[in-house]
Design a protein around this motif. Structure first.
Motif, mmCIF file in Angstrom:
data_model
loop_
_atom_site.group_PDB
_atom_site.id
_atom_site.type_symbol
_atom_site.label_atom_id
_atom_site.label_comp_id
_atom_site.label_asym_id
_atom_site.label_seq_id
_atom_site.Cartn_x
_atom_site.Cartn_y
_atom_site.Cartn_z
ATOM 1 N N TYR A 19 6.894 18.330 9.125
ATOM 2 C CA TYR A 19 6.688 19.085 7.889
ATOM 3 C C TYR A 19 6.391 18.102 6.767
ATOM 4 N N VAL A 20 5.449 18.449 5.892
ATOM 5 C CA VAL A 20 5.028 17.564 4.801
ATOM 6 C C VAL A 20 5.097 18.315 3.475
ATOM 7 N N CYS A 21 5.710 17.687 2.479
ATOM 8 C CA CYS A 21 5.799 18.236 1.122
ATOM 9 C C CYS A 21 5.085 17.281 0.162
ATOM 10 N N TYR A 44 8.977 15.102 7.104
ATOM 11 C CA TYR A 44 10.169 15.374 7.900
ATOM 12 C C TYR A 44 9.768 15.591 9.351
ATOM 13 N N VAL A 45 10.475 14.952 10.267
ATOM 14 C CA VAL A 45 10.281 15.165 11.706
ATOM 15 C C VAL A 45 11.660 15.351 12.332
ATOM 16 N N ARG A 46 11.678 15.993 13.492
ATOM 17 C CA ARG A 46 12.938 16.120 14.234
ATOM 18 C C ARG A 46 12.623 16.124 15.720
ATOM 19 N N GLU A 47 13.049 15.063 16.386
ATOM 20 C CA GLU A 47 12.896 14.945 17.833
ATOM 21 C C GLU A 47 13.612 13.680 18.293
ATOM 22 N N GLU A 48 13.649 13.480 19.591
ATOM 23 C CA GLU A 48 14.378 12.337 20.151
ATOM 24 C C GLU A 48 13.797 11.000 19.674
ATOM 25 N N GLU A 49 12.493 10.897 19.629
ATOM 26 C CA GLU A 49 11.824 9.677 19.161
ATOM 27 C C GLU A 49 11.319 9.885 17.730
ATOM 28 N N ALA A 50 12.238 10.195 16.820
ATOM 29 C CA ALA A 50 11.880 10.567 15.449
ATOM 30 C C ALA A 50 11.141 9.450 14.713
ATOM 31 N N SER A 51 11.552 8.213 14.891
ATOM 32 C CA SER A 51 10.907 7.106 14.176
ATOM 33 C C SER A 51 9.449 6.952 14.585
ATOM 34 N N GLU A 52 9.175 7.080 15.884
ATOM 35 C CA GLU A 52 7.791 6.983 16.359
ATOM 36 C C GLU A 52 6.940 8.131 15.826
ATOM 37 N N ARG A 53 7.485 9.350 15.848
ATOM 38 C CA ARG A 53 6.732 10.498 15.340
ATOM 39 C C ARG A 53 6.486 10.354 13.851
ATOM 40 N N THR A 106 -11.265 12.615 -8.171
ATOM 41 C CA THR A 106 -10.416 11.476 -8.514
ATOM 42 C C THR A 106 -11.262 10.217 -8.414
ATOM 43 N N GLU A 107 -10.892 9.211 -9.140
ATOM 44 C CA GLU A 107 -11.608 7.943 -9.092
ATOM 45 C C GLU A 107 -11.042 7.029 -8.023
ATOM 46 N N ASP A 108 -9.734 7.135 -7.789
ATOM 47 C CA ASP A 108 -9.088 6.262 -6.821
ATOM 48 C C ASP A 108 -7.748 6.859 -6.412
ATOM 49 N N ILE A 109 -7.393 6.682 -5.153
ATOM 50 C CA ILE A 109 -6.063 7.045 -4.657
ATOM 51 C C ILE A 109 -5.528 5.827 -3.915
ATOM 52 N N ARG A 110 -4.392 5.318 -4.381
ATOM 53 C CA ARG A 110 -3.790 4.129 -3.772
ATOM 54 C C ARG A 110 -2.391 4.446 -3.278
ATOM 55 N N ILE A 111 -2.070 3.903 -2.121
ATOM 56 C CA ILE A 111 -0.706 4.003 -1.618
ATOM 57 C C ILE A 111 0.113 2.915 -2.300
ATOM 58 N N ILE A 112 1.154 3.329 -2.996
ATOM 59 C CA ILE A 112 2.029 2.402 -3.712
ATOM 60 C C ILE A 112 3.161 1.938 -2.805
ATOM 61 N N SER A 113 3.716 2.868 -2.029
ATOM 62 C CA SER A 113 4.802 2.497 -1.125
ATOM 63 C C SER A 113 4.909 3.482 0.029
ATOM 64 N N ILE A 114 5.460 2.983 1.129
ATOM 65 C CA ILE A 114 5.790 3.808 2.284
ATOM 66 C C ILE A 114 7.220 3.449 2.670
ATOM 67 N N THR A 115 8.097 4.453 2.683
ATOM 68 C CA THR A 115 9.481 4.212 3.056
ATOM 69 C C THR A 115 9.905 5.219 4.117
ATOM 70 N N THR A 116 10.834 4.814 4.975
ATOM 71 C CA THR A 116 11.396 5.706 5.979
ATOM 72 C C THR A 116 12.905 5.556 5.995
ATOM 73 N N ASP A 117 13.565 6.470 6.678
ATOM 74 C CA ASP A 117 15.015 6.391 6.805
ATOM 75 C C ASP A 117 15.440 5.355 7.838
ATOM 76 N N HIS A 159 18.835 10.097 12.653
ATOM 77 C CA HIS A 159 18.453 10.535 13.995
ATOM 78 C C HIS A 159 19.231 11.785 14.412
ATOM 79 N N PRO A 160 18.613 12.804 14.946
ATOM 80 C CA PRO A 160 17.250 12.947 15.450
ATOM 81 C C PRO A 160 16.244 13.410 14.397
ATOM 82 N N THR A 161 16.679 13.491 13.133
ATOM 83 C CA THR A 161 15.748 13.816 12.053
ATOM 84 C C THR A 161 15.196 12.515 11.500
#
Length: 143
Positions: free
Chosen positions: A47-49, A76-85, A111-122, A127-129
């Motif tokens: 799921y993406v917000c 948001y993901v929920r499964e056994e291999e949550a980090s990979e998903r 838009t003139e530009d879209i830049r990724i500023i950061s990517i973070t994960t839990d 786990h398993p979320t």
């Protein structure tokens, strides 16, 4: 409707195109929304917000204005291999962003530009979320 809302809605529409066929690894379809939800409210994963945040403006000569909008994408993901998903969904989102940095958000506005500023994960703590966030900076001109 404001430009901020239109940009978020345009991103949501693009992310709904993640349909599991090449070059995508996942299927999102209707699991993308322009409002924040928490994982306990979600039954179908991934799921993406997408939400807008702060906006900074730069005023230049000749009445020209740049707007720099911060956009947060929660995944948001929920499964056994949550980090990979989670990493897989982030890759799909990166692919969309790399190919749509000049995003049309209104009839004749882009838009003139879209830049990724950061990517973070839990990092597997929930786990398993799995929860991740991609923070963007979107640059566009104001009338």
């Amino acid at each position: 409707m404001s430009a901020r809302t239109k940009i978020v809605n345009a991103l949501v529409d693009k992310f709904k195109g993640i349909n599991g066929s090449t070059p995508y690894n996942n299927t999102l379809y209707t699991n993308v929304e322009n409002r924040l939800r928490f994982w306990d409210e979600i039954n179908d994963f991934p799921y993406v917000c997408v939400t807008s945040g702060d906006e900074v403006r730069e005023y230049l000569p000749g009445d020209f204005k740049w707007a720099f909008l911060t956009v947060s994408i929660k995944i948001y993901v929920r499964e056994e291999e949550a980090s990979e998903r989670l990493e897989s969904v982030i890759e799909d989102i990166e692919y969309i962003l790399d190919n749509n940095f000049r995003l049309t958000y209104d009839t004749n506005k882009t838009t003139e530009d879209i830049r990724i500023i950061s990517i973070t994960t839990d990092e597997g703590l929930l786990h398993p979320t799995g929860v991740g966030e991609v923070t963007l900076q979107v640059r566009y001109s104001l009338p």
